[in-house]
Design a protein around this motif. Structure first.
Motif, short mmCIF file in Angstrom:
data_model
loop_
_atom_site.label_atom_id
_atom_site.label_comp_id
_atom_site.label_asym_id
_atom_site.label_seq_id
_atom_site.Cartn_x
_atom_site.Cartn_y
_atom_site.Cartn_z
N ASP A 63 0.83 -1.21 0.00
CA ASP A 63 0.00 0.00 0.00
C ASP A 63 0.87 1.26 0.00
OD1 ASP A 63 1.00 0.06 2.59
OD2 ASP A 63 -0.93 -0.26 3.56
N SER A 105 1.93 3.13 -2.30
CA SER A 105 1.67 4.15 -3.31
C SER A 105 0.71 5.22 -2.82
CB SER A 105 1.11 3.50 -4.58
OG SER A 105 -0.07 2.78 -4.30
N LEU A 106 0.12 5.05 -1.64
CA LEU A 106 -0.83 6.03 -1.10
C LEU A 106 -0.15 6.85 -0.01
CD1 LEU A 106 -4.01 3.78 -0.76
CD2 LEU A 106 -3.31 5.20 -2.69
N THR A 124 -6.36 -1.50 -2.08
CA THR A 124 -7.06 -1.10 -3.29
C THR A 124 -7.24 -2.32 -4.18
OG1 THR A 124 -4.94 -0.41 -4.24
CG2 THR A 124 -6.30 1.31 -3.27
N LYS A 155 -6.44 -2.94 -10.09
CA LYS A 155 -5.25 -2.19 -10.50
C LYS A 155 -4.65 -2.67 -11.81
CE LYS A 155 -4.07 -2.87 -6.20
NZ LYS A 155 -3.50 -2.88 -4.85
N GLN A 160 -3.04 2.28 -10.87
CA GLN A 160 -3.63 2.74 -9.62
C GLN A 160 -4.66 3.86 -9.85
OE1 GLN A 160 -2.74 1.49 -6.41
NE2 GLN A 160 -4.45 2.68 -5.65
N GLU A 161 -4.45 4.67 -10.88
CA GLU A 161 -5.35 5.80 -11.13
C GLU A 161 -6.74 5.36 -11.55
OE1 GLU A 161 -3.17 4.80 -14.90
OE2 GLU A 161 -2.62 5.08 -12.79
N ALA A 212 -8.09 2.43 -10.20
CA ALA A 212 -8.45 1.43 -9.19
C ALA A 212 -9.62 1.92 -8.33
CB ALA A 212 -7.24 1.12 -8.31
N ASN A 248 -6.64 -6.62 -1.40
CA ASN A 248 -5.74 -5.65 -2.05
C ASN A 248 -5.24 -6.28 -3.34
OD1 ASN A 248 -4.06 -3.14 -1.86
ND2 ASN A 248 -2.39 -4.64 -1.82
N MET A 275 2.78 -5.11 -6.28
CA MET A 275 1.97 -3.91 -6.15
C MET A 275 0.59 -4.20 -5.58
SD MET A 275 3.83 -1.37 -7.12
CE MET A 275 2.77 -0.03 -7.59
N ALA A 276 0.31 -5.41 -5.18
CA ALA A 276 -1.02 -5.74 -4.69
C ALA A 276 -0.91 -6.70 -3.50
CB ALA A 276 -1.86 -6.32 -5.83
N GLY A 333 -6.14 8.48 -2.33
CA GLY A 333 -6.63 7.14 -2.65
C GLY A 333 -7.81 7.18 -3.58
#
Length: 331
Positions: free
Chosen positions: A118, A120-121, A157, A160, A164-165, A167, A191, A236-237, A323
């Motif tokens: 997580d 990236s947030l 999230t 993805k 991410q943009e 998600a 996630n 990434m997840a 987010g």
């Protein structure tokens, strides 16, 4: 029949399993946190790690061929590999109470752990640490735990596959079911690269949105139309969780139960177990019912309980800054 199994009886929580308590720590400075599943009397345990980018601790110990046969907690954490530090706080909390595996003069708490990505947030330098793990233990209760954007699900999230943009918000959810004199529960921090689906209807509950961000489009439908995913970095997840029962099980049976639990992820997340996920599920057996576990029944039911936990976690999630939006916010 499948719809009847999946819906009506699973509005409980993993804490319905005698001997299990759950506590969350939710970071207020950015979306992250951790969740501890306590089994202070000790529980037989197993694990099944799938996906190509796991972040775990003490999983080799759970091999049925290895010595230690009880664990005292399982930690689920955000913060990627940094979040494994939180397990040290869980160990300290247990050690202070004399809970652990007796090894000579020391009492060593056994705390397997798994993490999700997580970072990236918000400020990636803020992540769960030993103090966070300790605080999660202090908050632990046998009451049903909060769901959604709390604990390990705070920064989760989903959807993805196209970045991410596009998600949506994931979360942490729990469910339980009682069958044949035993209780089976699950808690899952969702996630995922993939979309979350209602297995009864095929409805996309949360997932990859259209380029304008107005609605989920169906990640796999996009791929089949020829919209190829962009390059992503591994890790990434990752969806992580715990299933627990009060049945009497061996370590080998716990490992089989953890494996069957992944079928619940496959029922409710598409795609699952990808190159960029490190999906990990633990299984705990407290044995408090005194009833030997019927592995045919447990293996058949656990996917439904896990899928229910996935759906409840995502539906309870709320959007936060920074987010993506939650399913409840798209209308």
């Amino acid at each position: 029949m499948a719809r009847d199994i999946a819906r009506a009886p699973m509005d409980g929580a993993i804490t319905d399993v005698p001997g299990i308590r759950v506590g969350h720590f939710t970071e207020t400075r950015r979306p992250t946190g951790c969740t501890v599943v306590l089994a202070e009397e000790g529980a037989t345990a197993g694990v099944d790690v799938r996906g190509a980018a796991p972040g775990t601790r003490e999983t080799d110990l759970l091999d049925p061929a290895n010595l230690v046969d009880k664990v005292h907690a399982v930690l689920l954490s955000g913060g990627s590999a940094f979040g494994l530090d939180a397990a040290g706080g869980v160990m300290r909390w247990l050690e202070e109470r004399g809970i652990g595996f007796q090894a000579g003069p020391a009492c060593v708490p056994i705390v397997p752990a798994a993490v999700l990505f997580d970072l990236s947030l918000g400020d990636h330098r803020i992540r769960p640490d030993a103090a966070a793990g300790y605080a999660a233990c202090e908050a632990a209760s046998a009451m049903p735990p909060a769901m959604g954007s709390v604990g390990a699900g705070t920064g989760a999230t989903v959807g993805k596959l196209f970045g991410q943009e596009r998600a949506m918000k994931g979360g942490i959810g729990t469910a339980s079911m009682r069958i044949g004199g035993i209780t089976l529960g699950a808690i899952v921090a969702v996630n995922a690269v993939g979309d979350v689906l209602d297995p009864d209807t095929g409805e996309i509950v949360a997932g990859a949105r259209d380029p304008e961000g107005r609605r989920p489009i169906g990640a796999m439908a996009g791929v089949l139309r020829g919209e190829l995913p962009p390059r992503m970095q591994p890790g990434m997840a990752t969806t992580i969780g715990v299933v627990a029962t009060d049945a009497v099980l061996t370590k080998a049976q716990c490992r089989r139960l953890a494996g069957a639990a992944h079928d619940g992820l496959a029922r409710s997340i598409d795609p699952i177990h990808t190159l960029h996920d490190g999906d990990t599920l633990f299984a705990l057996a407290t044995g408090r019912s005194g009833v030997p576990g019927n592995m045919m029944a447990l293996g058949a039911i656990v996917p439904h309980v896990v899928a229910a936990a996935v759906l409840r976690g995502v539906r309870a999630a709320r959007g936060m800054e920074p987010g993506p939006p939650a399913a409840s916010e798209l209308g």
